[in-house]
Design a protein around this motif. Structure first.
Motif, PDB file in Angstrom:
ATOM      1  N   GLN A 248      40.420  36.192  38.437  1.00  0.00           N
ATOM      2  CA  GLN A 248      39.045  36.681  38.345  1.00  0.00           C
ATOM      3  C   GLN A 248      38.650  36.915  36.886  1.00  0.00           C
ATOM      4  N   THR A 249      39.534  37.487  36.091  1.00  0.00           N
ATOM      5  CA  THR A 249      39.215  37.770  34.692  1.00  0.00           C
ATOM      6  C   THR A 249      39.261  36.506  33.840  1.00  0.00           C
ATOM      7  N   VAL A 250      40.273  35.684  34.033  1.00  0.00           N
ATOM      8  CA  VAL A 250      40.421  34.478  33.210  1.00  0.00           C
ATOM      9  C   VAL A 250      39.317  33.476  33.526  1.00  0.00           C
ATOM     10  N   MET A 251      39.079  33.190  34.783  1.00  0.00           N
ATOM     11  CA  MET A 251      38.090  32.173  35.142  1.00  0.00           C
ATOM     12  C   MET A 251      36.664  32.712  35.003  1.00  0.00           C
ATOM     13  N   ARG A 252      36.468  33.984  35.147  1.00  0.00           N
ATOM     14  CA  ARG A 252      35.231  34.728  34.933  1.00  0.00           C
ATOM     15  C   ARG A 252      34.079  34.328  35.856  1.00  0.00           C
ATOM     16  N   ILE A 253      33.773  33.068  35.984  1.00  0.00           N
ATOM     17  CA  ILE A 253      32.648  32.576  36.787  1.00  0.00           C
ATOM     18  C   ILE A 253      33.147  31.412  37.636  1.00  0.00           C
ATOM     19  N   ASP A 254      32.678  31.365  38.868  1.00  0.00           N
ATOM     20  CA  ASP A 254      33.144  30.340  39.801  1.00  0.00           C
ATOM     21  C   ASP A 254      32.328  29.048  39.676  1.00  0.00           C
ATOM     22  N   SER A 255      32.100  28.606  38.447  1.00  0.00           N
ATOM     23  CA  SER A 255      31.412  27.342  38.212  1.00  0.00           C
ATOM     24  C   SER A 255      31.870  26.799  36.868  1.00  0.00           C
ATOM     25  N   GLY A 256      31.520  25.560  36.594  1.00  0.00           N
ATOM     26  CA  GLY A 256      31.917  24.944  35.333  1.00  0.00           C
ATOM     27  C   GLY A 256      33.381  24.535  35.363  1.00  0.00           C
TER      28      GLY A 256
ATOM     29  N   LEU B 160      20.147  51.365  56.148  1.00  0.00           N
ATOM     30  CA  LEU B 160      19.315  50.268  55.662  1.00  0.00           C
ATOM     31  C   LEU B 160      19.311  50.185  54.143  1.00  0.00           C
ATOM     32  N   VAL B 161      19.192  51.320  53.480  1.00  0.00           N
ATOM     33  CA  VAL B 161      19.178  51.336  52.016  1.00  0.00           C
ATOM     34  C   VAL B 161      20.520  50.877  51.465  1.00  0.00           C
ATOM     35  N   SER B 162      21.627  51.345  52.033  1.00  0.00           N
ATOM     36  CA  SER B 162      22.939  50.951  51.513  1.00  0.00           C
ATOM     37  C   SER B 162      23.219  49.477  51.769  1.00  0.00           C
ATOM     38  N   SER B 163      22.749  48.933  52.882  1.00  0.00           N
ATOM     39  CA  SER B 163      22.970  47.508  53.142  1.00  0.00           C
ATOM     40  C   SER B 163      22.113  46.637  52.232  1.00  0.00           C
ATOM     41  N   CYS B 164      20.966  47.122  51.829  1.00  0.00           N
ATOM     42  CA  CYS B 164      20.098  46.353  50.929  1.00  0.00           C
ATOM     43  C   CYS B 164      20.604  46.390  49.497  1.00  0.00           C
ATOM     44  N   THR B 165      21.290  47.445  49.128  1.00  0.00           N
ATOM     45  CA  THR B 165      21.750  47.570  47.752  1.00  0.00           C
ATOM     46  C   THR B 165      23.210  47.161  47.602  1.00  0.00           C
ATOM     47  N   LYS B 166      23.807  46.642  48.646  1.00  0.00           N
ATOM     48  CA  LYS B 166      25.210  46.246  48.607  1.00  0.00           C
ATOM     49  C   LYS B 166      25.403  45.108  47.604  1.00  0.00           C
ATOM     50  N   LYS B 167      26.400  45.267  46.762  1.00  0.00           N
ATOM     51  CA  LYS B 167      26.700  44.266  45.738  1.00  0.00           C
ATOM     52  C   LYS B 167      27.310  43.026  46.395  1.00  0.00           C
ATOM     53  N   GLU B 168      26.875  41.864  45.935  1.00  0.00           N
ATOM     54  CA  GLU B 168      27.413  40.613  46.445  1.00  0.00           C
ATOM     55  C   GLU B 168      28.862  40.472  46.003  1.00  0.00           C
ATOM     56  N   LYS B 169      29.728  40.037  46.881  1.00  0.00           N
ATOM     57  CA  LYS B 169      31.150  39.921  46.583  1.00  0.00           C
ATOM     58  C   LYS B 169      31.386  38.737  45.639  1.00  0.00           C
ATOM     59  N   ASP B 170      32.213  38.958  44.627  1.00  0.00           N
ATOM     60  CA  ASP B 170      32.587  37.927  43.677  1.00  0.00           C
ATOM     61  C   ASP B 170      33.528  36.945  44.376  1.00  0.00           C
ATOM     62  N   PRO B 171      33.199  35.645  44.406  1.00  0.00           N
ATOM     63  CA  PRO B 171      34.071  34.679  45.091  1.00  0.00           C
ATOM     64  C   PRO B 171      35.457  34.561  44.448  1.00  0.00           C
ATOM     65  N   LEU B 172      35.604  34.984  43.199  1.00  0.00           N
ATOM     66  CA  LEU B 172      36.911  34.920  42.534  1.00  0.00           C
ATOM     67  C   LEU B 172      37.810  36.095  42.901  1.00  0.00           C
ATOM     68  N   GLU B 173      37.230  37.116  43.506  1.00  0.00           N
ATOM     69  CA  GLU B 173      37.974  38.329  43.832  1.00  0.00           C
ATOM     70  C   GLU B 173      39.184  38.048  44.714  1.00  0.00           C
ATOM     71  N   LYS B 174      39.075  37.082  45.598  1.00  0.00           N
ATOM     72  CA  LYS B 174      40.170  36.802  46.532  1.00  0.00           C
ATOM     73  C   LYS B 174      41.417  36.265  45.831  1.00  0.00           C
ATOM     74  N   TYR B 175      41.287  35.805  44.588  1.00  0.00           N
ATOM     75  CA  TYR B 175      42.434  35.273  43.849  1.00  0.00           C
ATOM     76  C   TYR B 175      43.133  36.338  43.004  1.00  0.00           C
TER      77      TYR B 175
ATOM     78  N   ALA C 132      46.258  28.273  43.860  1.00  0.00           N
ATOM     79  CA  ALA C 132      45.359  28.335  45.021  1.00  0.00           C
ATOM     80  C   ALA C 132      43.914  28.124  44.579  1.00  0.00           C
ATOM     81  N   TYR C 133      43.525  28.733  43.463  1.00  0.00           N
ATOM     82  CA  TYR C 133      42.164  28.559  42.943  1.00  0.00           C
ATOM     83  C   TYR C 133      41.877  27.077  42.678  1.00  0.00           C
TER      84      TYR C 133
END
Length: 181
Positions: A39-47, A19-34, A124-125
């Motif tokens: 991921q580094t160049v675009m930095r944020i998946d908005s704008g 339960l503790v590990s599932s609550c503290t799990k980091k949200e996956k970066d949507p840019l990671e799949k590219y 693809a991005y």
């Protein structure tokens, strides 16, 4: 009694840990799949680019990118960044009276065998975000709407062939600017 407590202690401890590990799990970066370059160049998946939109003021861009510019002027910002040990990229932001008006980025890839896959990742991005692009004069082009500037063109090209010296990096160009049509 002691035996009964230890019988329940392990499952209870395991349940708490899960339960503790599932609550503290980091949200996956949507840019990671590219991959790391996108991921580094675009930095944020908005704008329009790196979390920055057309029409933003130069002070807003500096606040988002940081004050450590390589070059700066009243209508111009230039940054250089590294992508771990895999390559580098630079970004030029040009401004007019309406704010951010143009973005140019060159991505330099140390391993020439990665150029095609990095290019395909950027393509693809942009396809995923703006729909299938067109090919015009050797560029992959996407046209999107901007409140302030109308149609905005995004051009993606592999300019690696422009380098002629041995052991030069691959080069991918990303240009984002208002349509002149």
């Amino acid at each position: 009694m002691k035996n009964n407590c230890s019988k329940y202690l392990f499952p209870l401890t395991l349940t708490i840990l899960v339960l503790v590990s599932s609550c503290t799990k980091k949200e996956k970066d949507p840019l990671e799949k590219y991959g790391p370059f996108v991921q580094t160049v675009m930095r944020i998946d908005s704008g329009a680019f790196r979390g920055i939109n057309f029409g933003e003021s130069i002070t807003s861009v500096i606040a988002k990118e940081g004050a450590n510019t390589t070059e700066a002027d009243t209508n111009y910002l230039y940054y250089e960044f590294s992508i771990d040990t895999m390559g580098t990229f630079d970004v030029t932001y040009d401004f007019d009276n309406g704010g951010l008006a143009e973005v140019q980025s060159f991505v330099f890839i140390k391993n020439l065998n990665q150029v095609d896959s990095v290019f395909d990742s950027f393509k693809a991005y942009f396809n995923d975000h703006y729909g299938a692009g067109d090919t015009q004069m050797g560029y992959n082009v996407w046209t999107v709407k901007s409140e302030k500037y109308g149609d905005i063109n995004i051009n993606l090209s592999d300019e690696s062939a422009d380098f002629t010296a041995d052991k030069t990096p691959g080069k991918i160009s990303i240009s984002i600017y208002p349509s002149k049509e």
